[in-house]
Design a protein around this motif. Structure first.
Motif, PDB file in Angstrom:
ATOM      1  N   SER A 127       3.511  13.466 -20.462  1.00  0.00           N
ATOM      2  CA  SER A 127       3.849  12.778 -21.555  1.00  0.00           C
ATOM      3  C   SER A 127       4.111  11.445 -20.622  1.00  0.00           C
ATOM      4  CB  SER A 127       4.250  13.292 -22.834  1.00  0.00           C
ATOM      5  OG  SER A 127       3.590  14.268 -22.923  1.00  0.00           O
ATOM      6  N   LEU A 128       2.884  11.054 -19.795  1.00  0.00           N
ATOM      7  CA  LEU A 128       3.833   9.686 -18.858  1.00  0.00           C
ATOM      8  C   LEU A 128       2.580   9.099 -18.730  1.00  0.00           C
ATOM      9  CD1 LEU A 128       6.111   8.198 -18.169  1.00  0.00           C
ATOM     10  CD2 LEU A 128       4.939   9.717 -15.880  1.00  0.00           C
ATOM     11  N   ARG A 129       2.235   7.924 -18.997  1.00  0.00           N
ATOM     12  CA  ARG A 129       1.987   6.698 -18.087  1.00  0.00           C
ATOM     13  C   ARG A 129       2.544   5.619 -17.413  1.00  0.00           C
ATOM     14  NH1 ARG A 129       0.975   4.206 -22.996  1.00  0.00           N
ATOM     15  NH2 ARG A 129      -1.491   5.636 -23.831  1.00  0.00           N
ATOM     16  N   GLU A 130       2.092   5.698 -16.579  1.00  0.00           N
ATOM     17  CA  GLU A 130       2.536   4.444 -14.983  1.00  0.00           C
ATOM     18  C   GLU A 130       1.006   3.917 -14.677  1.00  0.00           C
ATOM     19  OE1 GLU A 130       4.392   5.119 -10.610  1.00  0.00           O
ATOM     20  OE2 GLU A 130       4.074   7.051 -11.588  1.00  0.00           O
ATOM     21  N   THR A 131       1.927   2.475 -14.659  1.00  0.00           N
ATOM     22  CA  THR A 131       1.392   1.340 -13.886  1.00  0.00           C
ATOM     23  C   THR A 131       1.700   0.613 -12.708  1.00  0.00           C
ATOM     24  OG1 THR A 131       0.747   0.480 -15.797  1.00  0.00           O
ATOM     25  CG2 THR A 131      -0.164  -0.668 -14.366  1.00  0.00           C
ATOM     26  N   ASP A 132       1.011   1.226 -11.677  1.00  0.00           N
ATOM     27  CA  ASP A 132       1.512   0.335 -10.331  1.00  0.00           C
ATOM     28  C   ASP A 132       1.175  -0.812  -9.721  1.00  0.00           C
ATOM     29  OD1 ASP A 132       3.787   2.498 -10.230  1.00  0.00           O
ATOM     30  OD2 ASP A 132       2.102   3.923  -8.832  1.00  0.00           O
ATOM     31  N   ARG A 133       1.922  -1.831  -9.800  1.00  0.00           N
ATOM     32  CA  ARG A 133       0.969  -2.773  -8.603  1.00  0.00           C
ATOM     33  C   ARG A 133       1.697  -3.331  -7.335  1.00  0.00           C
ATOM     34  NH1 ARG A 133       2.857  -3.956 -14.889  1.00  0.00           N
ATOM     35  NH2 ARG A 133       1.287  -4.531 -15.494  1.00  0.00           N
ATOM     36  N   GLY A 134       1.239  -3.335  -6.857  1.00  0.00           N
ATOM     37  CA  GLY A 134       2.017  -3.763  -5.485  1.00  0.00           C
ATOM     38  C   GLY A 134       1.142  -3.731  -4.341  1.00  0.00           C
ATOM     39  N   ILE A 135       1.561  -3.962  -2.682  1.00  0.00           N
ATOM     40  CA  ILE A 135       1.134  -4.956  -1.382  1.00  0.00           C
ATOM     41  C   ILE A 135       1.653  -3.779  -1.016  1.00  0.00           C
ATOM     42  CG2 ILE A 135       0.621  -6.932  -2.373  1.00  0.00           C
ATOM     43  CD1 ILE A 135       3.138  -7.473  -0.798  1.00  0.00           C
ATOM     44  N   SER A 136       0.819  -3.243   0.401  1.00  0.00           N
ATOM     45  CA  SER A 136       0.668  -2.567   1.227  1.00  0.00           C
ATOM     46  C   SER A 136       0.066  -2.683   2.767  1.00  0.00           C
ATOM     47  CB  SER A 136       0.146  -1.129   0.720  1.00  0.00           C
ATOM     48  OG  SER A 136      -0.875  -0.869   1.031  1.00  0.00           O
ATOM     49  N   THR A 137       0.877  -2.286   3.532  1.00  0.00           N
ATOM     50  CA  THR A 137       0.438  -2.795   5.051  1.00  0.00           C
ATOM     51  C   THR A 137       0.553  -1.247   6.069  1.00  0.00           C
ATOM     52  OG1 THR A 137       2.209  -3.898   5.747  1.00  0.00           O
ATOM     53  CG2 THR A 137       1.114  -5.042   5.400  1.00  0.00           C
ATOM     54  N   GLU A 138      -0.823  -1.181   6.740  1.00  0.00           N
ATOM     55  CA  GLU A 138      -1.411  -0.058   6.747  1.00  0.00           C
ATOM     56  C   GLU A 138      -1.705  -0.478   8.501  1.00  0.00           C
ATOM     57  OE1 GLU A 138      -3.340   3.013   5.983  1.00  0.00           O
ATOM     58  OE2 GLU A 138      -2.271   2.792   3.953  1.00  0.00           O
ATOM     59  N   ILE A 139      -0.861   0.276  10.027  1.00  0.00           N
ATOM     60  CA  ILE A 139      -1.161   0.259  10.786  1.00  0.00           C
ATOM     61  C   ILE A 139      -1.823   1.844  11.583  1.00  0.00           C
ATOM     62  CG2 ILE A 139      -0.473  -0.037  13.338  1.00  0.00           C
ATOM     63  CD1 ILE A 139       1.302  -2.173  12.254  1.00  0.00           C
ATOM     64  N   SER A 140      -2.566   1.995  11.865  1.00  0.00           N
ATOM     65  CA  SER A 140      -2.935   3.036  12.327  1.00  0.00           C
ATOM     66  C   SER A 140      -3.949   3.468  14.239  1.00  0.00           C
ATOM     67  CB  SER A 140      -4.237   4.120  11.808  1.00  0.00           C
ATOM     68  OG  SER A 140      -3.897   4.263   9.775  1.00  0.00           O
ATOM     69  N   PHE A 141      -3.061   4.221  14.634  1.00  0.00           N
ATOM     70  CA  PHE A 141      -2.970   4.507  16.476  1.00  0.00           C
ATOM     71  C   PHE A 141      -2.838   6.182  16.246  1.00  0.00           C
ATOM     72  CE2 PHE A 141       0.979   3.518  14.726  1.00  0.00           C
ATOM     73  CZ  PHE A 141       2.036   4.661  15.949  1.00  0.00           C
ATOM     74  N   PRO A 142      -3.984   6.902  17.759  1.00  0.00           N
ATOM     75  CA  PRO A 142      -3.583   7.345  18.371  1.00  0.00           C
ATOM     76  C   PRO A 142      -2.863   8.238  18.783  1.00  0.00           C
ATOM     77  CG  PRO A 142      -6.033   6.700  18.420  1.00  0.00           C
ATOM     78  CD  PRO A 142      -4.908   5.236  18.025  1.00  0.00           C
ATOM     79  N   VAL A 143      -2.306   8.951  19.550  1.00  0.00           N
ATOM     80  CA  VAL A 143      -0.624   9.336  20.104  1.00  0.00           C
ATOM     81  C   VAL A 143      -1.826  10.776  20.763  1.00  0.00           C
ATOM     82  CG1 VAL A 143       1.473   9.692  20.916  1.00  0.00           C
ATOM     83  CG2 VAL A 143       0.852   7.411  19.096  1.00  0.00           C
ATOM     84  N   TRP A 144      -2.367  10.572  22.430  1.00  0.00           N
ATOM     85  CA  TRP A 144      -2.513  12.370  22.273  1.00  0.00           C
ATOM     86  C   TRP A 144      -3.293  13.013  21.513  1.00  0.00           C
ATOM     87  CZ3 TRP A 144      -0.094  17.487  21.779  1.00  0.00           C
ATOM     88  CH2 TRP A 144      -1.089  18.274  23.044  1.00  0.00           C
ATOM     89  N   LYS A 145      -2.837  14.057  20.941  1.00  0.00           N
ATOM     90  CA  LYS A 145      -4.606  14.344  20.105  1.00  0.00           C
ATOM     91  C   LYS A 145      -4.136  14.009  18.375  1.00  0.00           C
ATOM     92  CE  LYS A 145      -5.383  18.402  23.007  1.00  0.00           C
ATOM     93  NZ  LYS A 145      -5.604  19.373  23.444  1.00  0.00           N
ATOM     94  N   THR A 146      -3.149  13.081  18.954  1.00  0.00           N
ATOM     95  CA  THR A 146      -2.301  13.439  16.955  1.00  0.00           C
ATOM     96  C   THR A 146      -2.834  11.735  16.845  1.00  0.00           C
ATOM     97  OG1 THR A 146      -0.419  12.073  17.002  1.00  0.00           O
ATOM     98  CG2 THR A 146      -0.725  14.124  17.753  1.00  0.00           C
ATOM     99  N   ASN A 147      -3.271  11.217  15.472  1.00  0.00           N
ATOM    100  CA  ASN A 147      -3.498  10.010  14.671  1.00  0.00           C
ATOM    101  C   ASN A 147      -1.954   9.693  13.540  1.00  0.00           C
ATOM    102  OD1 ASN A 147      -5.933   9.620  15.320  1.00  0.00           O
ATOM    103  ND2 ASN A 147      -6.471  11.240  13.782  1.00  0.00           N
TER     104      ASN A 147
END
Length: 469
Positions: free
Chosen positions: A203-223
Motif C-alpha cells: 500500500s505504498l507509493r514511492e517517488t525517487d529523484r536522484g543522480i548517480s555516477t558509475e564506473i565499470s571496468f573488467p578485472v580478470w574474468k569479472t566485470n
C-alpha cells in the motif's frame, strides 16, 4: 522499493553483409598475372594498409584501437578472422548503422607481392535518433520512448533521454555514457532521473529523484562497477486503508550511498541458458557520504546450468541478502528485501511473504531463496528446429525465507531463524523465451510451508520478467 534499477546499453546493430572476399574484388586473370595477386589461403601475407571510408563526425583515433589487430594477421584466413572481429568491435560502439569489409591485394608503388589492403566501409548513425518500444520487467510491462544522441562528441559517447510509462512505474531520465577508447568495457556514465512507483503489496507509493555516477571496468574474468547515488525519496500511502506501520514510514528521506558490484557470467544466454554459470555480488553503504539513511546492504546471486541428455537442462540457483542498520535508526521500507511471486518463490503472490502489518508487507532485513529446475523440450518436439525451440517444459522446486534479525544475537541464531518457517513450493509449467530480452512462464504451483499472513497462488500462475530464481 528494494529494487535495483538496472541501466544497460541498448543492443548494438549487427546487420551487414557477411565478411569475406567479395565477388567484385576478384580480378579476372590476365595474360601476365603478377605474383602479388596470387594470394593463397596458406601463404604468408602482410596487411599494409587499413582504410575506413564513410567517416563524418567520428574521430579517427577512436577507431585505431579497434582495428589494430588486423595488422598482426599472418595469412588470408587470419586476415578474414581479425577483420571480422574488428567489424564486431566497430558495431559494438553503437555509432555505425552498417559496417562492410573489403579485402583486396595491395596497390601502389610500395605494394609488396604478398601485401593486402583492408577497407572498412561504415555508415554512421544520424546525430539524433528516436525510439519507441515496450519493455518487460519482473511481472510488469512498460512503454518506453527515447531520444538518443549517439557519438555525441565523436568518440562513442552517448547521451540519452528516456521516458517510461508502465503498469506500476513511471520514470524519465537523462544519461551520458562515455567508454574508454580501445576498451569499451571500461566506461563512465552519469544519470539524472525521476521514478514514481506503486507497490500495492505494501500500500505504498514511492517517488525517487536522484543522480548517480558509475564506473565499470573488467578485472580478470569479472566485470566490476563502482557507483555513487544521491536520491531524494518521497514515500506515501497508496490507499486510505494503508496500515499504521506504512503510514509511519511515509515522508521524505535522503539517501547517499556508495556501492560495488562484481559479476562473473559464463552463461550462453541470460534468459534461458543451457550451460555456464553466474556469480553476482553487490554491496551498498549508505550514510557515509551524507543523507539520513544509514545501512550496509549485501546480496548475492549464484546460478549453475548443466546440459543433460535429450536436450534437457538442469539449473540450480541461490539468492541471499542481509541489510544491517548503522546507528540507532531503523531501516526503511524502501531498502528492505522482498520475496515471493512468479519470479522467485513460485506459488506465492508477488512480494507477499514475511513481516507484515494489517495485510501490508513491510519487507525483511535478511533473506535466502534457492531453486532447482529441469528444462526439457516440449513433448513430441512440435516445431523442432523452428518456433518450437522457443518453448520449454519446466519442472521446479523453490524454497526460501524472509525475516528480520535481532543483531544482538550471534550468527548461529541468525541462521536458525532463517531456517525456521521455511516456505517452499513445487510444480511444472511451460516457459517461452522472448529472444534474449525476457521470458514468460505459465506454471501450475503447489505452495508448501505457508505461514500466517502469507498470500498464496495455489494453482496456475503467470510470470514475466528478465530475472528468475
Amino acid at each position: 522499493m528494494g529494487t535495483v534499477h538496472a541501466r544497460s546499453l541498448d543492443p548494438m546493430p549487427m546487420q551487414g553483409p557477411e565478411l569475406g572476399v567479395q565477388a567484385d574484388d576478384i580480378e579476372a586473370p590476365g595474360v601476365q598475372q603478377e605474383p602479388k595477386q596470387e594470394v593463397l589461403e596458406n601463404k604468408d601475407v602482410v596487411v599494409q594498409q587499413v582504410h575506413i571510408d564513410g567517416l563524418g563526425r567520428t574521430k579517427e583515433d577512436l577507431l585505431t584501437y579497434e582495428i589494430a589487430e588486423v595488422f598482426r594477421a599472418k595469412n588470408l584466413i587470419d586476415v578474414m578472422r581479425r577483420s571480422h572481429e574488428a567489424r564486431q568491435r566497430l558495431l559494438r560502439l553503437g555509432i555505425f548503422r552498417k559496417v562492410e569489409v573489403i579485402i583486396d591485394t595491395a596497390r601502389g608503388e610500395h605494394a609488396l607481392p604478398n601485401g593486402l589492403d583492408v577497407t572498412f566501409e561504415v555508415t554512421e548513425l544520424r546525430r539524433l535518433t528516436g525510439s519507441y518500444n515496450t519493455m518487460v520487467g519482473n511481472n510488469e510491462g512498460s512503454m518506453v520512448l527515447g531520444l538518443k544522441l549517439p557519438n555525441a562528441l565523436g568518440r562513442a559517447e552517448k547521451m540519452t533521454f528516456q521516458f517510461s510509462y508502465g503498469t506500476k512505474e513511471t520514470s524519465y531520465g537523462l544519461s551520458f555514457f562515455k567508454p574508454q577508447p580501445g576498451h569499451f568495457e571500461r566506461n563512465f556514465s552519469i544519470n539524472a532521473y525521476k521514478v514514481t512507483g506503486q507497490f500495492p503489496w505494501s500500500s505504498l507509493r514511492e517517488t525517487d529523484r536522484g543522480i548517480s555516477t558509475e564506473i565499470s571496468f573488467p578485472v580478470w574474468k569479472t566485470n566490476q562497477t563502482l557507483k555513487w547515488e544521491g536520491v531524494w525519496r518521497e514515500l506515501g500511502c497508496l490507499a486510505n486503508t494503508a496500515s499504521f506501520a506504512v503510514r509511519e514510514e511515509s515522508g521524505h528521506s535522503l539517501k547517499s550511498s556508495l556501492s560495488h558490484a562484481m559479476v562473473i557470467d559464463t552463461r550462453n544466454s541470460s534468459i534461458l541458458p543451457k550451460k555456464g554459470g553466474l556469480l553476482k555480488i553487490h554491496q551498498e553503504l549508505a550514510g557515509f557520504t551524507g543523507g539520513d539513511a544509514c545501512f550496509l546492504k549485501e546480496d548475492f546471486e549464484i546460478q549453475l546450468n548443466k546440459k543433460l541428455f535429450w536436450d534437457s537442462v538442469l539449473s540450480a540457483s541461490l539468492w541471499g541478502g542481509l541489510l544491517l542498520p548503522l546507528g540507532d535508526e531503523k531501516t526503511s521500507i524502501a531498502d528492505r528485501f522482498y520475496l515471493g511471486g512468479p519470479t522467485s518463490i513460485r506459488g506465492f503472490s508477488m512480494y507477499s511473504m514475511g513481516p507484515q502489518s494489517d495485510g501490508d508487507y513491510l519487507g525483511g532485513e535478511a533473506y535466502w531463496a534457492g531453486g532447482l529446475h529441469l528444462y526439457t523440450p516440449l513433448p513430441f518436439r512440435p516445431g523442432r528446429g523452428g518456433f518450437g525451440e522457443l518453448f520449454r517444459t519446466h519442472f521446479f522446486l523453490n524454497a526460501g525465507n524472509l525475516c528480520n534479525l535481532n543483531y544482538g544475537e550471534g550468527p548461529q541464531a541468525h541462521l536458525k531463524k532463517l531456517a525456521e518457517c521455511l516456505r517452499w513450493s513445487y510444480g511444472l509449467g511451460i516457459v517461452l523465451r522472448l529472444g534474449n530480452i525476457a521470458r514468460l512462464e505459465l506454471n501450475y504451483c503447489i505452495p508448501m510451508g505457508v505461514q500466517s499472513g502469507d498470500r498464496i497462488c495455489d494453482g496456475v500462475q503467470f510470470g514475466a520478467g528478465i530475472r528468475f530464481l
